[in-house]
Design an enzyme around this catalytic site. Structure first.
Site, PDB file in Angstrom:
ATOM      1  N   ARG A 159       3.129 108.188 -38.929  1.00 20.98           N
ATOM      2  CA  ARG A 159       4.393 107.583 -38.474  1.00 20.98           C
ATOM      3  C   ARG A 159       5.168 108.610 -37.659  1.00 20.98           C
ATOM      4  O   ARG A 159       4.971 109.813 -37.822  1.00 20.98           O
ATOM      5  CB  ARG A 159       5.241 107.152 -39.671  1.00 20.98           C
ATOM      6  CG  ARG A 159       4.559 106.158 -40.593  1.00 20.98           C
ATOM      7  CD  ARG A 159       5.405 105.883 -41.824  1.00 20.98           C
ATOM      8  NE  ARG A 159       4.775 104.859 -42.679  1.00 20.98           N
ATOM      9  CZ  ARG A 159       4.025 105.129 -43.732  1.00 20.98           C
ATOM     10  NH1 ARG A 159       3.779 106.390 -44.066  1.00 20.98           N
ATOM     11  NH2 ARG A 159       3.520 104.159 -44.462  1.00 20.98           N
ATOM     12  N   LYS A 184       6.844 107.491 -46.584  1.00 21.37           N
ATOM     13  CA  LYS A 184       7.564 106.388 -47.242  1.00 21.37           C
ATOM     14  C   LYS A 184       7.245 106.315 -48.734  1.00 21.37           C
ATOM     15  O   LYS A 184       8.126 106.135 -49.549  1.00 21.37           O
ATOM     16  CB  LYS A 184       7.179 105.061 -46.593  1.00 21.37           C
ATOM     17  CG  LYS A 184       8.063 104.687 -45.418  1.00 21.37           C
ATOM     18  CD  LYS A 184       7.631 103.321 -44.949  1.00 21.37           C
ATOM     19  CE  LYS A 184       8.551 102.736 -43.925  1.00 21.37           C
ATOM     20  NZ  LYS A 184       7.985 101.486 -43.390  1.00 21.37           N
ATOM     21  N   HIS A 240       5.013 102.882 -31.894  1.00 22.97           N
ATOM     22  CA  HIS A 240       4.328 102.464 -33.117  1.00 22.97           C
ATOM     23  C   HIS A 240       2.959 101.833 -32.825  1.00 22.97           C
ATOM     24  O   HIS A 240       2.086 101.776 -33.696  1.00 22.97           O
ATOM     25  CB  HIS A 240       5.212 101.477 -33.892  1.00 22.97           C
ATOM     26  CG  HIS A 240       4.827 101.336 -35.331  1.00 22.97           C
ATOM     27  ND1 HIS A 240       5.086 102.323 -36.270  1.00 22.97           N
ATOM     28  CD2 HIS A 240       4.182 100.346 -35.998  1.00 22.97           C
ATOM     29  CE1 HIS A 240       4.621 101.929 -37.443  1.00 22.97           C
ATOM     30  NE2 HIS A 240       4.068 100.737 -37.312  1.00 22.97           N
ATOM     31  N   ARG A 243      -0.003 103.920 -33.717  1.00 25.39           N
ATOM     32  CA  ARG A 243      -0.451 103.824 -35.116  1.00 25.39           C
ATOM     33  C   ARG A 243      -1.348 102.591 -35.271  1.00 25.39           C
ATOM     34  O   ARG A 243      -2.388 102.649 -35.924  1.00 25.39           O
ATOM     35  CB  ARG A 243       0.780 103.747 -36.015  1.00 25.39           C
ATOM     36  CG  ARG A 243       0.496 103.801 -37.507  1.00 25.39           C
ATOM     37  CD  ARG A 243       1.773 104.110 -38.262  1.00 25.39           C
ATOM     38  NE  ARG A 243       1.846 103.529 -39.591  1.00 25.39           N
ATOM     39  CZ  ARG A 243       1.347 104.100 -40.686  1.00 25.39           C
ATOM     40  NH1 ARG A 243       0.739 105.270 -40.600  1.00 25.39           N
ATOM     41  NH2 ARG A 243       1.479 103.517 -41.862  1.00 25.39           N
ATOM     42  N   HIS A 266      -0.559 103.365 -46.568  1.00 26.47           N
ATOM     43  CA  HIS A 266       0.078 102.126 -47.023  1.00 26.47           C
ATOM     44  C   HIS A 266       0.062 102.090 -48.553  1.00 26.47           C
ATOM     45  O   HIS A 266      -0.941 102.436 -49.159  1.00 26.47           O
ATOM     46  CB  HIS A 266      -0.686 100.896 -46.512  1.00 26.47           C
ATOM     47  CG  HIS A 266      -0.446 100.603 -45.069  1.00 26.47           C
ATOM     48  ND1 HIS A 266      -1.315  99.844 -44.304  1.00 26.47           N
ATOM     49  CD2 HIS A 266       0.581 100.952 -44.235  1.00 26.47           C
ATOM     50  CE1 HIS A 266      -0.833  99.747 -43.068  1.00 26.47           C
ATOM     51  NE2 HIS A 266       0.300 100.411 -43.002  1.00 26.47           N
ATOM     52  N   TYR A 275      -4.955  94.031 -40.095  1.00 16.45           N
ATOM     53  CA  TYR A 275      -6.002  94.530 -39.190  1.00 16.45           C
ATOM     54  C   TYR A 275      -7.344  93.864 -39.435  1.00 16.45           C
ATOM     55  O   TYR A 275      -8.234  93.932 -38.608  1.00 16.45           O
ATOM     56  CB  TYR A 275      -6.153  96.047 -39.330  1.00 16.45           C
ATOM     57  CG  TYR A 275      -4.894  96.796 -38.994  1.00 16.45           C
ATOM     58  CD1 TYR A 275      -4.470  96.928 -37.667  1.00 16.45           C
ATOM     59  CD2 TYR A 275      -4.105  97.349 -39.983  1.00 16.45           C
ATOM     60  CE1 TYR A 275      -3.293  97.592 -37.355  1.00 16.45           C
ATOM     61  CE2 TYR A 275      -2.939  98.024 -39.674  1.00 16.45           C
ATOM     62  CZ  TYR A 275      -2.540  98.137 -38.363  1.00 16.45           C
ATOM     63  OH  TYR A 275      -1.367  98.797 -38.057  1.00 16.45           O
TER      64      TYR A 275
END
Length: 296
Positions: A159, A184, A240, A243, A266, A275
């Site tokens: 990120r 995150k 983004h 990514r 994630h 995806y």
């Protein structure tokens, strides 16, 4: 006296503007036990909402106002996913306004038999850059430090907040890992250094200590620069999307979804599953290339 003060109070609630309500609500959020990112999202959502629709009275916000807001940011190139995040923050805020009696109904809530104001995301594919776009982008970037930053982004899928946090210590050439810090999910994430990226890192005069890119303390600066170079390269993309490109090419090349989830950091496989559709599309494309002497 009691009915007079009640009347004044009711006039005040009728008249309260978005910015007045925002100040009261954000103050209230300061003392609640919520993540700093949530607070930042609240502030950002109000800023963008007021920018789009003006500092109108809280009671004037309708589904039409929300549509105006959505259209404004779609036209600015923001994704539906991003606009939904902003609207989720606003929905929570308007629930608070409802509790306080400032409004009679929350325009962000779904009504029976009516369409939700939120975008349906399930059919939106992540945008990834085609090989020729990546080449055009590389050719357009005349700043060696920024080119390296973009290559790190593309080869690691980190990120932008992780990119600006990178220090020289996070690059372990010996073991071939680059570490994305304090993400995150709050866990550091080691990502293998791809051979091509390794060659780039060896070519670049890295600082001795401290931040890898001390010139960019702010993630927004990197986004702005990226936008500038995309324009120069004649492509339309957001930072983004790099990514997304990292993840998309892994999937296209047969890497399983669990490994992609781990590399992206994630916390939930559902996030990575957008995806998976890509895989199906590319399989269809692949099978359609077959021709066994039939009519082309």
């Amino acid at each position: 006296g009691h009915s007079v003060s009640a009347a004044i109070r009711s006039m005040k609630t009728q008249r309260i503007t978005l910015s007045q309500f925002r100040d009261e609500y954000l103050k209230k959020r300061q003392i609640q036990d919520i993540k700093p990112e949530t607070r930042d999202n609240d502030t950002l959502a109000f800023r963008k909402f007021i920018d789009a629709v003006g500092d109108i009275r809280l009671r004037q916000v309708t589904k039409d106002t929300i549509d105006e807001f959505k259209l404004c940011y779609l036209n600015k190139g923001n994704s539906k996913v991003y606009i939904n995040i902003l609207m989720r923050s606003l929905r929570t805020a308007f629930n608070y306004a409802l509790d306080k009696g400032y409004i009679d109904k929350n325009p962000f809530l779904k009504e029976r038999d009516k369409q939700s104001v939120f975008f349906r995301i399930d059919d939106e594919m992540p945008r990834f850059l085609q090989m020729n776009e990546i080449e055009a982008l590389f050719n357009a970037i005349d700043n060696p430090a920024f080119l390296l930053a973009i290559k790190i982004y593309l080869y690691t899928g980190m990120r932008r907040s992780e990119l600006v946090r990178l220090t020289v210590k996070d690059i372990d050439m010996q073991n071939g890992f680059i570490c994305a810090r304090k993400t995150k999910g709050k866990k550091d994430r080691p990502i293998p250094i791809n051979e091509e990226l390794k060659a780039e890192l060896l070519k670049y005069p890295l600082p001795q200590v401290g931040s890898l890119f001390p010139q960019w303390r702010n993630a927004d600066t990197i986004s702005r620069l990226f936008h500038h170079y995309c324009k120069k390269a004649g492509i339309q993309a957001k930072l983004h999307d790099l990514r997304h490109s990292f993840a998309s090419y892994l999937i296209i090349n047969g890497v399983d979804i669990k490994r992609v989830k781990e590399l992206l950091g994630h916390s939930d496989i559902k996030t990575t599953e957008i995806y998976a559709k890509l895989k199906k599309e590319h399989l269809v494309e692949a099978v359609n290339k077959l021709s066994f002497g039939g009519q082309k």
